[in-house]
Design an enzyme around this catalytic site. Structure first.
Site, short mmCIF file in Angstrom:
data_model
loop_
_atom_site.label_atom_id
_atom_site.label_comp_id
_atom_site.label_asym_id
_atom_site.label_seq_id
_atom_site.Cartn_x
_atom_site.Cartn_y
_atom_site.Cartn_z
N GLU A 111 51.20 94.98 25.92
CA GLU A 111 52.20 95.84 26.54
C GLU A 111 52.31 97.25 25.94
O GLU A 111 52.50 98.23 26.69
CB GLU A 111 53.57 95.15 26.48
N ALA B 179 55.44 89.20 26.75
CA ALA B 179 55.98 89.93 25.60
C ALA B 179 54.91 90.26 24.56
O ALA B 179 55.21 90.43 23.38
CB ALA B 179 57.13 89.16 24.96
N ARG C 3 65.73 94.71 26.54
CA ARG C 3 64.58 95.38 25.92
C ARG C 3 64.60 96.88 26.23
O ARG C 3 64.21 97.69 25.40
CB ARG C 3 63.27 94.75 26.38
N PHE D 143 58.09 95.01 30.14
CA PHE D 143 59.32 94.23 30.23
C PHE D 143 60.57 95.04 29.89
O PHE D 143 61.38 94.66 29.07
CB PHE D 143 59.19 93.03 29.28
N GLN E 63 52.03 82.25 34.50
CA GLN E 63 52.05 82.60 33.08
C GLN E 63 52.94 81.66 32.27
O GLN E 63 53.00 81.79 31.05
CB GLN E 63 52.57 84.04 32.92
#
Length: 809
Positions: free
Chosen positions: A761, A559, A358, A392, A245
């Protein structure tokens, strides 16, 4: 291929009954058809650009690349203990194995023996200290993969170690003060209180709740495992095909391992067979080792892990342990909250620091917390180094506040939805997050109202209670949970992207950008954006492999920013070309360049209509540049990592889900009966792709919270669940028979790509509703007398333990 998928959804099998005869979908399909006829290439349901290749087996993944003559194969010998010292390796025994060409140890790495993503604390091969059971100790290169694997499997016989007692749980690491990065602290008070004052306010509140929670980790379980294929080129260069990625990070780490400059390393990735975060940083070890071997032996080297080794070597979603203390009033409004979060980071830092950041920034989820004190600790354990996973850290942060609110509702005897509503962020007040970002795009009130009505939540709540009253063994549960998820990397400089767009003289278009395709439809959306910008059909646009030799210094595709960043960059490049073509058209045919219109593969200029390729041909003759670069940097971001304050997110995505389950109180089994989802993707670029992402995220998140259980042996540190035979992921049978997914209508208030919102996400948090529906059913088994101590994952065993606890209370 261009048929609007909204209408295709109407033809789903009977198992998906809610889609049948859905008037809204018929209206959506009609609107999409009209938009398509009008020349729009965004906002319509376009099939995935590689869909036919996927289903026919023609899509090329890294292992499908034809091997060059002389290709060798690499396998890794793994540490047999979780902690201790490496004393020696019987290299002669390994070299004597059939087909073995060379055996590598840490001493053979010419550059830096490190693949650490942020902190340089992660060796490619063990240098003496053994950190976890499964750590690569040596690498075998042989003529065939089977020969390499057989030789590497001798690790237990040829490796001498001095074993030590491992630290395996985050609680134990926390008790020892053993962390991979310094602890993080985030305190905010509307009243200007320090933490002692906040805790005093909690203690003085009308009601107080204290408790602990365990939430397990999750294996990415991508279909394509970790793989790299390194090919030495002239001048000490290296070409690495890698399932990753983050090609730019692989480029830099391979260069460091080889001791060369970045320009000598080219990393290429056409597509991945899934990533989910597991290939953001952790593909580096394999790219580096394959490249080191290829350089030393001057032959191509492929390193492909089997599933067991992938589990044993790589990390996954961090498990979290929480300790909380909350004060609240009679309506369930939180007056003050204090929480400790401890993650199992593993043996090295990897991405644990930003994951914890996060998590802390998502503890609030959709709720205003006036007084809050949060502490995050990344526990150093003798386990695989945990890493990025879809969400995440956001899911781990948000589930804690949801658990707290659910417990408050049980304590007060109120509907959990009422308690959640009482704590929602406001529109113009009660709208500042703990990290001091103002929430300006809040749609959670109207979104939840809409879902509550559409799902028949209140009537179903009464029906569940009636069912439970007459059913002594089977109990039903119902829950509605919201999502507020911040979009952007929480490291400011990662929020940038570049792209290249080439227009050829026949009117065809080639696009390259810095994002990577892992099945999520990024290339499809970018192609749509370029086609829309140039007014051409989707079939004219081709997106090529991500390549560090084309677009440099890219950020990871993570993200949820892939389309936001790369779509904007590609739009910028395409717009530059369109403006040059418009100027050319006006110069040749009169009129103003600003009045030239591009749509449906035609160009209208000064009352004339030209085919797109005809204008391109004229522009070439006029020596107009028909390619362009594009760049985008997300505006308005700021973050003070020491004070943990700022504007880390460009905008927020919202959503909510209602889930209804039934549990068997004798076996602990559960079944998801129905799920209703309403999710905010702004003005969708591709409704079909977005709905697919929401559906997939929901089932994946449900797996994390209900069935995917990671187990390490408490003495040896061996990961016991290291194969599909011992680690259960959701299957088609786990999907609910009624699964209603709709997209919330509304444009992003920020200037994102065509006012869309990220979808990768945020929807993973939607199946919180499944977990809390199970908790609701467990509470019913105990007569709703006490909040059930249900931990995640809510396996059958965990459900039975919680039932026993509430029945004994």
């Amino acid at each position: 291929m261009n048929k609007p998928v909204a209408s295709e959804l109407l033809q789903r099998p009977a198992a998906f009954a809610p889609y049948q005869d859905n008037q809204q979908l018929r209206l959506d399909a009609a609107a999409e058809a009209g938009a398509h006829q009008a020349g729009a290439r965004v906002g319509i349901s376009q099939a995935h650009e590689s869909a036919s290749l996927h289903v026919t087996g023609a899509a090329t993944y890294t292992d499908d690349i034809p091997e060059l003559a002389g290709t060798l194969h690499c396998a890794l010998g793994l540490a047999p203990v979780a902690a201790g010292r490496l004393l020696s390796i019987d290299l002669d025994a390994l070299r004597a194995q059939p087909g073995v060409v060379h055996v590598f140890t840490a001493a053979d790495i010419p550059g830096s023996n490190d693949w650490g993503s942020i902190v340089h604390d992660d060796p490619i091969l063990c240098m003496g200290e053994i950190r976890y059971l499964g750590q690569p100790v040596f690498a075998v290169v042989a003529e065939t993969r089977a020969q390499a694997l057989r030789a590497a499997a001798l690790a237990k016989k040829v490796v001498r170690v001095e074993a030590a007692a491992p630290v395996l749980t985050p609680q134990e690491a926390h008790a020892r003060g053993q962390y991979v990065v310094p602890p993080m602290h985030l305190t905010r008070s509307e009243s200007g209180l320090d933490e002692a004052g906040i805790r005093a306010r909690i203690a003085a509140a009308p009601h107080r709740l204290q408790g602990q929670l365990d939430v397990g980790g999750q294996e990415q379980f991508y279909l394509e495992g970790q793989i790299s294929y390194a090919i030495p080129r002239e001048g000490n260069a290296m070409h690495v095909y890698c399932s990753t990625q983050h090609p730019s990070e692989m480029q830099h780490l391979v260069a460091h391992a080889l001791g060369v400059q970045a320009h000598a390393v080219q990393v290429e990735c056409r597509r991945m067979g899934g990533g989910f975060g597991g290939k953001e940083s952790q593909s580096a070890l394999f790219a580096c080792m394959a490249s080191v071997a290829a350089r030393r032996l001057a032959r191509p080297v492929k390193l492909r892990l089997d599933r067991d080794d992938d589990f044993m070597i790589t990390g996954r979603r961090h498990c979290f342990w929480y300790e909380y203390d909350v004060g609240y009033d009679d309506a369930g409004r939180i007056l003050g909250a204090a929480i400790i979060m401890v993650s199992r980071a593993g043996h090295s830092a990897d991405l644990s620091a930003p994951v914890m950041t996060r998590a802390l920034c998502h503890f609030d989820n959709a709720y205003w917390l006036p007084e809050v004190a949060m502490h995050g600790y990344c526990g150093k354990t003798n386990t695989q180094s945990n890493t990025a996973f879809r969400g995440f850290g956001g899911p781990q942060g948000a589930i804690a506040i949801e658990y707290i609110l659910d417990s408050i509702a049980h304590d007060l005897g109120q509907d959990p939805l009422a308690v959640r509503r009482a704590n929602f962020y406001g529109k113009s007040e009660r709208n500042v997050t703990p990290y001091l970002q103002t929430v300006r795009d809040n749609v959670i009130h109207e979104l939840v109202d809409q879902l509550e009505e559409q799902s028949g939540y209140q009537a179903r709540r009464a029906a569940v209670a009636a069912f439970n009253a007459q059913s002594p063994v089977l109990k039903r549960g119902l829950a509605l949970t919201p999502v507020k998820f911040g979009i952007s990397f929480n490291v400011k400089h990662f929020n940038q992207a570049g792209a290249l767009v080439h227009v050829y003289t026949d009117g065809s278009i080639l696009v390259n950008h810095g994002g990577t395709e892992m099945g999520q439809g990024l290339n499809t959306k970018v192609a749509q954006v370029v086609a829309h910008e140039l007014g051409v059909g989707f079939e004219r646009v081709r997106v090529t492999a991500t390549d560090t030799a084309k677009v440099a210094n890219t950020s990871a595709t993570a993200a949820s920013t892939g389309t936001d960043l790369n779509g904007k960059a590609a739009q910028d490049a395409a717009r530059r070309i369109r403006e040059r073509l418009a100027a050319c058209a006006a110069a040749r045919h009169g009129g103003s360049s600003g009045e030239v219109r591009f749509a449906n593969d035609r160009v209208e200029v000064n009352g004339q209509t030209l085919a797109f390729e005809a204008l391109v041909g004229q522009a070439y003759l006029d020596r107009v540049q028909l390619w362009s670069d594009g760049f985008y940097a997300t505006p308005g971001l700021s973050w003070d990592k020491d004070r943990m304050q700022g504007n880390p997110f460009y905008y927020f995505a919202y959503g909510a889900a209602v889930s209804e389950v039934v549990i068997d109180t004798l076996t602990g089994e559960y079944k998801l009966l129905r799920a209703n989802v309403l999710h905010d993707v702004g003005r969708s670029l591709n409704p079909a792709v977005d709905i697919g992402q929401v559906e997939g995220a929901f089932i994946q998140g449900m797996g994390w919270l209900t069935m995917e259980e990671l187990v390490w042996h408490p003495q040896t540190g061996l990961l016991m669940t290291h194969a599909p035979s011992t680690y259960k992921i959701p299957t088609a049978n786990d999907c609910p028979p009624e699964f209603n997914v709709q997209l919330f209508q509304g444009a992003n208030v920020e200037d994102s790509i065509h006012r869309s919102k990220a979808v990768g996400e945020p929807p993973l948090l939607l199946p919180f509703s499944v977990f809390f529906a199970i908790r609701d059913a467990v509470a019913a088994a105990g007569g709703h007398r006490t909040p059930p101590p249900l931990q995640a994952p809510a396996t059958s065993e965990a459900i039975l333990r919680a039932i026993a606890a509430v029945q004994a209370a």
